[in-house]
Write a protein that holds these residues in place. Structure first.
Motif, PDB file in Angstrom:
ATOM      1  N   MET A  69       0.811  -1.221   0.000  1.00 55.52           N
ATOM      2  CA  MET A  69       0.000   0.000   0.000  1.00 55.52           C
ATOM      3  C   MET A  69       0.841   1.266   0.000  1.00 55.52           C
ATOM      4  O   MET A  69       0.331   2.359  -0.267  1.00 55.52           O
ATOM      5  CB  MET A  69      -0.947  -0.012   1.206  1.00 55.52           C
ATOM      6  N   ILE A  70       2.134   1.136   0.323  1.00 53.88           N
ATOM      7  CA  ILE A  70       3.012   2.314   0.275  1.00 53.88           C
ATOM      8  C   ILE A  70       3.107   2.846  -1.145  1.00 53.88           C
ATOM      9  O   ILE A  70       3.358   4.032  -1.378  1.00 53.88           O
ATOM     10  CB  ILE A  70       4.404   1.936   0.821  1.00 53.88           C
ATOM     11  N   LYS A  85      11.174  12.980   2.274  1.00 53.68           N
ATOM     12  CA  LYS A  85      12.196  12.058   2.758  1.00 53.68           C
ATOM     13  C   LYS A  85      11.636  10.646   2.817  1.00 53.68           C
ATOM     14  O   LYS A  85      10.472  10.432   3.145  1.00 53.68           O
ATOM     15  CB  LYS A  85      12.677  12.490   4.143  1.00 53.68           C
ATOM     16  N   LYS A  86      12.495   9.683   2.500  1.00 52.42           N
ATOM     17  CA  LYS A  86      12.036   8.296   2.413  1.00 52.42           C
ATOM     18  C   LYS A  86      11.462   7.798   3.733  1.00 52.42           C
ATOM     19  O   LYS A  86      10.455   7.090   3.756  1.00 52.42           O
ATOM     20  CB  LYS A  86      13.190   7.397   1.955  1.00 52.42           C
ATOM     21  N   LEU A  87      12.117   8.169   4.838  1.00 55.02           N
ATOM     22  CA  LEU A  87      11.635   7.718   6.141  1.00 55.02           C
ATOM     23  C   LEU A  87      10.255   8.310   6.445  1.00 55.02           C
ATOM     24  O   LEU A  87       9.364   7.603   6.926  1.00 55.02           O
ATOM     25  CB  LEU A  87      12.627   8.104   7.240  1.00 55.02           C
ATOM     26  N   PHE A  88      10.086   9.597   6.140  1.00 53.18           N
ATOM     27  CA  PHE A  88       8.790  10.240   6.369  1.00 53.18           C
ATOM     28  C   PHE A  88       7.719   9.602   5.483  1.00 53.18           C
ATOM     29  O   PHE A  88       6.586   9.352   5.937  1.00 53.18           O
ATOM     30  CB  PHE A  88       8.881  11.733   6.070  1.00 53.18           C
ATOM     31  N   LEU A  89       8.070   9.323   4.237  1.00 57.11           N
ATOM     32  CA  LEU A  89       7.114   8.712   3.317  1.00 57.11           C
ATOM     33  C   LEU A  89       6.695   7.330   3.816  1.00 57.11           C
ATOM     34  O   LEU A  89       5.504   6.987   3.818  1.00 57.11           O
ATOM     35  CB  LEU A  89       7.734   8.597   1.921  1.00 57.11           C
ATOM     36  N   PHE A  90       7.666   6.544   4.276  1.00 57.95           N
ATOM     37  CA  PHE A  90       7.356   5.199   4.773  1.00 57.95           C
ATOM     38  C   PHE A  90       6.462   5.267   6.011  1.00 57.95           C
ATOM     39  O   PHE A  90       5.446   4.574   6.091  1.00 57.95           O
ATOM     40  CB  PHE A  90       8.651   4.453   5.094  1.00 57.95           C
ATOM     41  N   GLU A  91       6.844   6.110   6.962  1.00 61.37           N
ATOM     42  CA  GLU A  91       6.091   6.185   8.219  1.00 61.37           C
ATOM     43  C   GLU A  91       4.684   6.718   7.998  1.00 61.37           C
ATOM     44  O   GLU A  91       3.709   6.161   8.531  1.00 61.37           O
ATOM     45  CB  GLU A  91       6.838   7.072   9.212  1.00 61.37           C
ATOM     46  N   SER A  92       4.564   7.795   7.235  1.00 57.89           N
ATOM     47  CA  SER A  92       3.239   8.390   7.014  1.00 57.89           C
ATOM     48  C   SER A  92       2.352   7.457   6.192  1.00 57.89           C
ATOM     49  O   SER A  92       1.145   7.325   6.461  1.00 57.89           O
ATOM     50  CB  SER A  92       3.369   9.746   6.321  1.00 57.89           C
ATOM     51  N   SER A  93       2.920   6.778   5.200  1.00 54.36           N
ATOM     52  CA  SER A  93       2.143   5.856   4.384  1.00 54.36           C
ATOM     53  C   SER A  93       1.659   4.670   5.212  1.00 54.36           C
ATOM     54  O   SER A  93       0.482   4.271   5.125  1.00 54.36           O
ATOM     55  CB  SER A  93       2.986   5.359   3.207  1.00 54.36           C
ATOM     56  N   ASN A  97      -2.386   3.985   5.836  1.00 61.00           N
ATOM     57  CA  ASN A  97      -3.019   2.766   5.346  1.00 61.00           C
ATOM     58  C   ASN A  97      -3.509   1.860   6.464  1.00 61.00           C
ATOM     59  O   ASN A  97      -4.573   1.241   6.346  1.00 61.00           O
ATOM     60  CB  ASN A  97      -2.033   2.001   4.446  1.00 61.00           C
ATOM     61  N   THR A  98      -2.768   1.779   7.547  1.00 62.48           N
ATOM     62  CA  THR A  98      -3.234   0.939   8.657  1.00 62.48           C
ATOM     63  C   THR A  98      -4.407   1.581   9.386  1.00 62.48           C
ATOM     64  O   THR A  98      -5.298   0.880   9.870  1.00 62.48           O
ATOM     65  CB  THR A  98      -2.083   0.661   9.642  1.00 62.48           C
ATOM     66  N   ILE A  99      -4.420   2.912   9.452  1.00 57.56           N
ATOM     67  CA  ILE A  99      -5.582   3.604  10.020  1.00 57.56           C
ATOM     68  C   ILE A  99      -6.797   3.389   9.126  1.00 57.56           C
ATOM     69  O   ILE A  99      -7.916   3.141   9.605  1.00 57.56           O
ATOM     70  CB  ILE A  99      -5.293   5.102  10.200  1.00 57.56           C
ATOM     71  N   ASN A 100      -6.599   3.453   7.814  1.00 61.43           N
ATOM     72  CA  ASN A 100      -7.696   3.227   6.879  1.00 61.43           C
ATOM     73  C   ASN A 100      -8.239   1.805   6.988  1.00 61.43           C
ATOM     74  O   ASN A 100      -9.451   1.581   6.873  1.00 61.43           O
ATOM     75  CB  ASN A 100      -7.227   3.502   5.453  1.00 61.43           C
ATOM     76  N   ASN A 101      -7.347   0.835   7.224  1.00 65.11           N
ATOM     77  CA  ASN A 101      -7.802  -0.548   7.390  1.00 65.11           C
ATOM     78  C   ASN A 101      -8.755  -0.676   8.573  1.00 65.11           C
ATOM     79  O   ASN A 101      -9.721  -1.435   8.530  1.00 65.11           O
ATOM     80  CB  ASN A 101      -6.608  -1.482   7.596  1.00 65.11           C
ATOM     81  N   ILE A 102      -8.438   0.066   9.656  1.00 66.43           N
ATOM     82  CA  ILE A 102      -9.283   0.009  10.846  1.00 66.43           C
ATOM     83  C   ILE A 102     -10.551   0.845  10.656  1.00 66.43           C
ATOM     84  O   ILE A 102     -11.665   0.399  10.950  1.00 66.43           O
ATOM     85  CB  ILE A 102      -8.516   0.526  12.084  1.00 66.43           C
ATOM     86  N   ALA A 103     -10.375   2.085  10.133  1.00 66.57           N
ATOM     87  CA  ALA A 103     -11.494   3.032  10.068  1.00 66.57           C
ATOM     88  C   ALA A 103     -12.435   2.740   8.907  1.00 66.57           C
ATOM     89  O   ALA A 103     -13.654   2.912   9.016  1.00 66.57           O
ATOM     90  CB  ALA A 103     -10.971   4.457   9.956  1.00 66.57           C
ATOM     91  N   GLY A 104     -11.891   2.290   7.756  1.00 64.20           N
ATOM     92  CA  GLY A 104     -12.718   1.917   6.622  1.00 64.20           C
ATOM     93  C   GLY A 104     -13.311   3.091   5.881  1.00 64.20           C
ATOM     94  O   GLY A 104     -12.617   4.001   5.453  1.00 64.20           O
TER      95      GLY A 104
END
Length: 862
Positions: A69-70, A85-93, A97-104
């Motif tokens: 999903m990243i 920044k790659k780290l920011f992109l990874f963490e925010s993505s 996506n995991t919040i979206n999985n829970i919230a729907g």
């Protein structure tokens, strides 16, 4: 319409805040809903039946399944032409996506979050256009799988229950071709303006996402030992997912679970296995990735808040986390030791059992004792904020966590240890000290806990002896032990921990870095002559103290602090010397460097200016007494008050006594004569150093010496004049007289010095301290001052405090208060005991006992 749009633009920040809080509320609500569907006791039973390596593999599968999903966020930033920044992109993505999985809500939550994280610096219209393209293809992967599942239902041999969902599968399968056709035909900026690489990337990412979702479910089932018929399970899973998403139920909760339980039961899988399967799937694909995403969310949110509020929130939160870790480590260690010492108490007393965060059921005696005391030992390292304690503590928690999985799995224990591990990692910033200096305060706290637990364990052993008459009087039933062998294994654990404690403390102590440097005469003399000093500055040349020199931005020595170290206390004598404008920077640097190496500065006999500055660093203070100052220009012997002093001066003048100020260098013969006077004055007493000069020829050669001579020219009393490196203040250090000197010789010497220094142009003469003058005598005084008074009242045997005050009162024109400041991490009783020990340490022991300023600058007998 423009006014409406303008109204919305002006309140964009408010709407963003409402959106973020709405997402948080939705997440919390859904987490509560999920928690109701998950039986933690049932999960515990499931984990006991599954090998540990399989559980770890399920965790890895769940985390890998989230990774595709990243790609959505990579593509979105390419569309917006920005390179975060790659780290920011990874963490925010991961977080989005995991919040979206829970919230729907059909992916709408993820769109809002992506706008907040990636669209701040872009035009709003461009962001909406980019997000609309992402939203359009989010479900293309599910649509492809829906079409495949439809074919399996039509041409395969699926169960009748599954076949009834063909309409949902064909509906889901039509979504992708319709969307693809629309994106190709439409030419607008929201849907149609998509280049081929972007379109292909979105379709591939969505396909990988749903491949991960499906694969994680199937692989978890295989690891559970479920015999899976792909022709049956895959269509059922896809159909349940489509129905869940169309209903926009967060996390497909409820509808998905119900369809899967009924459908899998229909193909011959037991209902209990299906429930366990779904529980593990939700845990490893939804819950754990979401918790990791929540950590990323807290990190990014805290970074934003820290930048806005000058990093104060970070300092407060890490400090709070550190305090929580210390409390939990000590509390857990005590509870585990008690649970191994009096296990029956945790069965009979329900409230005690509920307090214990690590309630092992089948843990043996030796591991329990070891674990409990090890938690206490590593807790000391964390409490002392030592860097070296970080990895051993992490290792201990991980080992304990693994032990719970292998031996006696408990959700409560696992959650507690996991929380403890997270807090330790979060509070790593608080572990900044390079070494441990095991202070008296630490020894007191740790010793009390260790001793109490050990004595309790030994008492229980004695209570369980066959000869002990507890069989007739069992007044404490839970003191009874299962067997002597088990009790002995615990005692062996205590002995092992004692050895480990010593080794661990030595490990934390390291090589014991010493703060400051030995005296460098040239540097100190240059500093004092350039920037000035005070009445204490000359004492550095006694060579029984360490020096700390502050250098300004031009690498020039500007401030001197002289101190001695006892235990973990660096006791600084008096005010700093040198350039006053640099005092605050010098003191702050000294405090920070001392703190880094595990020392706590104690500032002894300092002025009010230093008190006000140090109070901002969290230092407490007590008044130590008052310093007597003689107003030299206005000093006179006239008047009724000075009648006795006039008589003394007249008598000494009439009898032919002489006052003289001698200039260095001094001859060997003179030094020999002064030594005889000094030894006569000392008698059987020992020289004491640090703040009051001792008889040292090298030290005395550095300044003038005032002497009183009898009629034959023999020296009967002397005082060395201390250079203050100022043109205002004068004082003396050693003041000694022989036994043959007549009474009143000290008054004669003092008054002669007053006249001499007045003629030299000095403003006032410093007579030194009247210790504990008006300190701690009131019932409303600070408790610290009351304690200090008691320590000196019962510990000092050489001084009459009130008598000294009365003697100096006849000369003093004003009294200047002096204070002692100490860190709140120190116990005031130990601070005062340290001062008392150093104050009475003979000079020959100064190498062993590092000193502090003596209370009295002038000690004499009348």
């Amino acid at each position: 319409m423009k006014r409406v749009m303008q109204w919305f633009k002006e309140r964009t920040s408010y709407f963003k805040t409402i959106f973020i809080f709405s997402v948080i509320i939705i997440i919390l609500r859904e987490l509560l809903s999920i928690s109701k569907t998950i039986s933690f006791s049932q999960l515990g039973i499931i984990f006991q039946d599954i090998p540990f390596w399989k559980i770890m593999l399920m965790l890895v599968i769940g985390l890998i399944a989230v990774l595709p999903m990243i790609g959505y966020d990579v593509i979105l930033n390419n569309i917006l032409q920005q390179k975060p920044k790659k780290l920011f992109l990874f963490e925010s993505s991961w977080m989005i996506n995991t919040i979206n999985n829970i919230a729907g809500f059909g992916g709408l939550i993820s769109i809002g979050l992506r706008s907040e994280f990636y669209g701040k610096e872009k035009d709003g219209k461009k962001v909406v256009q980019a997000l609309s393209k992402i939203l359009l293809f989010l479900m293309s992967g599910l649509s492809i799988y829906s079409f495949i599942a439809f074919l399996l239902v039509i041409f395969g041999h699926t169960n009748e229950y599954i076949q009834q969902y063909w309409i949902w599968l064909i509906g889901g399968g039509l979504y992708f071709p319709i969307v693809l056709l629309v994106s190709l035909l439409r030419k607008d900026e929201y849907i149609g303006d998509i280049d081929r690489p972007t379109r292909a990337g979105l379709i591939f990412t969505s396909f990988l996402e749903w491949t991960g979702v499906l694969s994680s479910f199937l692989l978890i089932g295989l690891l559970m030992g479920v015999k899976i018929d792909l022709l049956q399970v895959v269509p059922l899973f896809i159909a349940a997912s489509v129905i869940g998403i169309v209903s926009m139920v967060p996390g497909e909760l409820g509808s998905f679970d119900l369809l899967m339980i009924i459908g899998l039961s229909a193909i011959g899988i037991s209902r209990e296995v299906v429930v366990a399967w779904i529980l593990l799937y939700r845990l490893f694909y939804y819950i754990i990735p979401f918790l990791i995403g929540a950590l990323f969310f807290m990190k990014n949110l805290s970074h934003t808040l820290n930048k806005r509020y000058s990093y104060i929130p970070r300092e407060l939160s890490t400090a709070f986390a550190h305090k929580c870790v210390v409390f939990l480590m000590y509390f857990s260690g005590i509870m585990v030791v008690l649970s191994a010492t009096i296990p029956e108490a945790f069965i009979e007393l329900t409230w005690l059992k509920q307090l214990n965060p690590l309630s092992f059921r089948i843990i043996t005696q030796l591991p329990a004792i070891l674990l409990g005391f090890l938690l206490l030992i590593t807790g000391r390292g964390i409490a002392a904020r030592v860097k070296r304690a970080y990895l051993p503590t992490i290792g201990l928690i991980v080992i304990t966590l693994v032990y719970t999985f292998v031996k006696d799995f408990s959700w409560g224990v696992s959650f507690f240890l996991g929380l403890l591990l997270v807090i330790i990692v979060f509070s790593k910033r608080q572990l900044y000290r390079e070494q441990l200096v095991y202070s008296w305060e630490m020894v007191t706290i740790d010793g009390a806990i260790f001793l109490a637990l050990t004595i309790l364990y030994i008492v229980i052993g004695v209570y369980n002896l066959p000869t002990f008459p507890h069989h007739k009087h069992r007044f404490i039933s839970f003191f009874l032990f299962p067997s002597e062998k088990i009790w002995f294994s615990g005692l062996l654990g205590i002995l092992l921990v004692t050895l480990f404690s010593y080794l661990f403390i030595r490990y934390l102590e390291g090589k014991r870095y010493k703060l400051g440097h030995s005296l460098d005469e040239n540097r100190v003399l240059t500093l004092l002559t350039s920037y000035g000093g005070n009445t204490d500055s000359q004492l550095i040349f006694l060579k029984d103290k360490d020096m700390y020199i502050y250098q300004n931005s031009d690498q020039e020595d500007t401030v001197l602090l002289q101190f001695k170290t006892l235990n973990n206390k660096c006791i600084v004598m008096g005010d700093p010397s040198g350039k006053k404008e640099d005092f605050s920077e010098a003191i702050e640097q000294f405090i920070n460097e001392a703190d880094r190496w595990g020392y706590l500065p104690v500032f002894y006999e300092v002025s009010e200016e230093i008190v006000m500055f140090l109070h901002e660093f969290g230092y407490d203070f007590i008044k130590m007494g008052e310093e007597a100052h003689v107003d030299l220009p206005n000093f006179t012997l006239s008047g009724k008050k000075m009648k006795s002093e006039r008589a003394v001066m007249n008598r000494f003048t009439k009898e032919g006594y002489l006052f003289e100020v001698l200039q260095p260098p001094f001859s060997t013969e003179l030094m020999t004569e002064l030594k005889q006077v000094s030894d006569d004055w000392l008698g059987s007493r020992k020289e004491k150093g640090f703040s009051l000069g001792f008889f040292s020829e090298e030290y005395l050669q550095r300044a003038q010496i005032a002497v009183a001579k009898d009629q034959e020219g023999a020296i009967i009393a002397f005082a060395n004049i201390m250079p203050t490196y100022t043109k205002e203040e004068g004082t003396i250090d050693l003041m000694r007289y022989s036994k043959k000197a007549p009474s009143g010789v000290m008054d004669y010497l003092f008054i002669s010095l007053f006249n001499y220094m007045r003629d030299e142009g000095l403003t006032y003469f410093n007579l030194g301290m009247a210790p504990l003058s008006n300190v701690g005598t009131s019932r409303k005084s600070f408790i610290q001052e009351r304690v200090a008074y008691l320590v000196y009242e019962f510990g000092s045997r050489f001084y009459s405090f009130q008598g000294l005050r009365d003697y100096k009162e006849k000369y003093a024109a004003r009294w200047v208060p002096r204070y002692t400041l100490y860190s709140r991490e120190s116990f005031i009783a130990y601070v005062m005991i340290a001062l008392l020990i150093i104050d009475n340490a003979p000079i020959e022991k100064q190498n062993k006992v590092h000193g502090v300023r003596r209370i009295l600058r002038n000690r004499y007998q009348r």
